[in-house]
Motif scaffolding. Structure first.
Motif, PDB file in Angstrom:
ATOM      1  N   LEU A 167       0.830  -1.208   0.000  1.00 28.53           N
ATOM      2  CA  LEU A 167       0.000   0.000   0.000  1.00 28.53           C
ATOM      3  C   LEU A 167       0.866   1.259   0.000  1.00 28.53           C
ATOM      4  O   LEU A 167       0.559   2.231  -0.703  1.00 28.53           O
ATOM      5  CB  LEU A 167      -0.936  -0.004   1.212  1.00 28.53           C
ATOM      6  N   THR A 168       1.943   1.234   0.759  1.00 29.15           N
ATOM      7  CA  THR A 168       2.845   2.385   0.796  1.00 29.15           C
ATOM      8  C   THR A 168       3.447   2.657  -0.578  1.00 29.15           C
ATOM      9  O   THR A 168       3.491   3.799  -1.039  1.00 29.15           O
ATOM     10  CB  THR A 168       3.958   2.161   1.833  1.00 29.15           C
ATOM     11  N   THR A 208       2.242   1.770  -3.446  1.00 31.56           N
ATOM     12  CA  THR A 208       1.172   2.226  -4.333  1.00 31.56           C
ATOM     13  C   THR A 208       0.974   3.731  -4.147  1.00 31.56           C
ATOM     14  O   THR A 208       0.826   4.474  -5.123  1.00 31.56           O
ATOM     15  CB  THR A 208      -0.137   1.463  -4.038  1.00 31.56           C
ATOM     16  N   GLN A 209       1.001   4.177  -2.907  1.00 28.44           N
ATOM     17  CA  GLN A 209       0.869   5.609  -2.626  1.00 28.44           C
ATOM     18  C   GLN A 209       2.052   6.402  -3.179  1.00 28.44           C
ATOM     19  O   GLN A 209       1.921   7.604  -3.435  1.00 28.44           O
ATOM     20  CB  GLN A 209       0.746   5.845  -1.120  1.00 28.44           C
ATOM     21  N   GLN A 210       3.181   5.753  -3.377  1.00 30.68           N
ATOM     22  CA  GLN A 210       4.365   6.397  -3.952  1.00 30.68           C
ATOM     23  C   GLN A 210       4.329   6.420  -5.484  1.00 30.68           C
ATOM     24  O   GLN A 210       5.273   6.872  -6.113  1.00 30.68           O
ATOM     25  CB  GLN A 210       5.642   5.700  -3.476  1.00 30.68           C
TER      26      GLN A 210
END
Length: 80
Positions: A48-49, A51-53
């Motif tokens: 998820l991290t 993906t946020q990047q």
């Protein structure tokens, strides 16, 4: 494989260099990234991290490398 810890023992705090290390190792944000841990929880957070990047193809290996927990909800132990 690229081996970068998301959380480090013994306190399991998030590795503050995780995003930078992975971004350096895999600069292509269209690359497929598969995240794996023992039970699938930490790897989900890492996926998820990233993906946020801006990484477009991040996948978590559900249930991790030990698979689903036994009936008693423990991993890596005989059922019963």
């Amino acid at each position: 494989p690229i081996l970068i810890e998301w959380k480090t023992a013994p306190h399991y705090s998030i590795n503050p260099n995780f995003v930078a290390e992975l971004s350096k190792a895999v600069p292509d944000k269209n690359a497929a990234l598969f995240f794996l841990c023992r039970s699938g929880g930490r790897s989900l957070d890492a996926a998820l991290t990233m993906t946020q990047q801006g990484y477009r193809h991040c996948f978590n290996v559900t249930d991790g490398f030990e698979g689903s927990p036994a009936a008693n909800q423990q991993y890596g132990r005989p059922t019963g």
